[in-house]
Design an enzyme around this catalytic site. Structure first.
Site, mmCIF file in Angstrom:
data_model
loop_
_atom_site.group_PDB
_atom_site.id
_atom_site.type_symbol
_atom_site.label_atom_id
_atom_site.label_comp_id
_atom_site.label_asym_id
_atom_site.label_seq_id
_atom_site.Cartn_x
_atom_site.Cartn_y
_atom_site.Cartn_z
ATOM 1 N N ASP A 45 -0.611 26.549 -82.070
ATOM 2 C CA ASP A 45 -0.270 25.265 -82.670
ATOM 3 C C ASP A 45 -0.853 24.205 -81.729
ATOM 4 O O ASP A 45 -1.299 24.530 -80.626
ATOM 5 C CB ASP A 45 1.251 25.145 -82.773
ATOM 6 C CG ASP A 45 1.709 23.783 -83.230
ATOM 7 O OD1 ASP A 45 1.132 23.266 -84.207
ATOM 8 O OD2 ASP A 45 2.623 23.219 -82.598
ATOM 9 N N ASP A 64 5.856 25.840 -80.912
ATOM 10 C CA ASP A 64 6.904 25.136 -80.177
ATOM 11 C C ASP A 64 8.041 24.655 -81.068
ATOM 12 O O ASP A 64 9.067 24.200 -80.561
ATOM 13 C CB ASP A 64 6.310 23.913 -79.470
ATOM 14 C CG ASP A 64 5.908 22.840 -80.454
ATOM 15 O OD1 ASP A 64 6.617 21.826 -80.560
ATOM 16 O OD2 ASP A 64 4.912 23.025 -81.163
ATOM 17 N N ASP A 75 0.266 20.137 -81.678
ATOM 18 C CA ASP A 75 1.237 19.108 -81.294
ATOM 19 C C ASP A 75 2.505 19.729 -80.722
ATOM 20 O O ASP A 75 3.205 20.488 -81.401
ATOM 21 C CB ASP A 75 1.585 18.228 -82.501
ATOM 22 C CG ASP A 75 0.413 17.362 -82.933
ATOM 23 O OD1 ASP A 75 0.024 16.492 -82.156
ATOM 24 O OD2 ASP A 75 -0.119 17.598 -84.035
#
Length: 223
Positions: A8, A165, A10
């Site tokens: 990922d 995250d 961001d």
């Protein structure tokens, strides 16, 4: 054998999420309003499901949304100044390249956003394939982004591992049947994650990439 690792962006590669939150909180504080943090947190890793500027516009109709955006953007850039990728990220990227493992990025953000920051951070050359919201119909928590990565490399889900995250991002990985390692950041560490995540790290410094891949490989054999 793990052939592709998928990141990922961001909050995982670069902690834009924490900087975004701090910028919005400072903007709202200037206008003596409380930022709707619960709604914002629920949208992390996906497309925004609410308009974070709407409460400001409703309270101060004489100020345009564009003006609020400009203020927020300036605050955000101030928080970003001099920041680097999250701890351990570059080590993982280097190790993957050394091992001949392909590296992909799958993000709910736009390609222009991703390319800008990957270039700014000097790490865009590590990625063999980049998939963004521009490339799929549905972003996370739907699995479209991750399925597109699998299709690009012509591999099955157990030949990849995802690093995420956020709950929305990890759920997208799980729905694509790809093992997911979560590395929550300052903003997402208190959120509730699906119990099906394969492994949780506080930082990529917790374990070397080789250790993580060995763990996932063993876990795959037991499924």
């Amino acid at each position: 054998m793990i052939k592709v690792i998928i990141f990922d962006f961001d909050g995982l590669v670069f902690d834009t999420e924490t900087f975004e939150l701090e910028a919005f909180q400072k903007l709202y504080g200037k206008y003596k309003l409380d930022f709707p943090i619960d709604e914002w947190l629920n949208a992390i890793g996906s497309s925004l499901m609410f308009d974070p500027y709407e409460p400001l516009v409703m309270k101060f109709p004489a100020i345009s949304k564009d003006n609020f955006r400009t203020e927020r953007r300036k605050l955000y850039q101030e928080f970003l100044e001099g920041e680097s990728p999250r701890e351990g990220v570059v080590d993982y990227l280097r190790t993957a390249k050394q091992r001949g493992i392909k590296i992909a990025l799958a993000s709910s953000s736009t390609r222009s956003w991703i390319n800008y920051y990957l270039n700014k951070l000097g790490i865009i050359s590590y990625f063999d394939f980049i998939c963004t919201s521009d490339d799929v119909e549905n972003v996370k928590p739907e699995p479209d982004l991750y399925k597109k990565v699998l299709s690009n490399f012509e591999i099955n889900p157990r030949e990849a591992v995802v690093f995420e995250d956020s709950p929305n991002g990890s759920l997208a990985s799980i729905r694509a049947d790809i093992p997911c390692v979560i590395v929550p950041n300052k903003t997402t560490k208190s959120l509730l994650f699906d119990e099906r995540v394969a492994l949780r790290l506080n930082s990529m410094k917790d374990k070397k990439l080789d250790e993580v891949l060995e763990f996932i490989t063993i876990k795959n054999r037991s499924v």
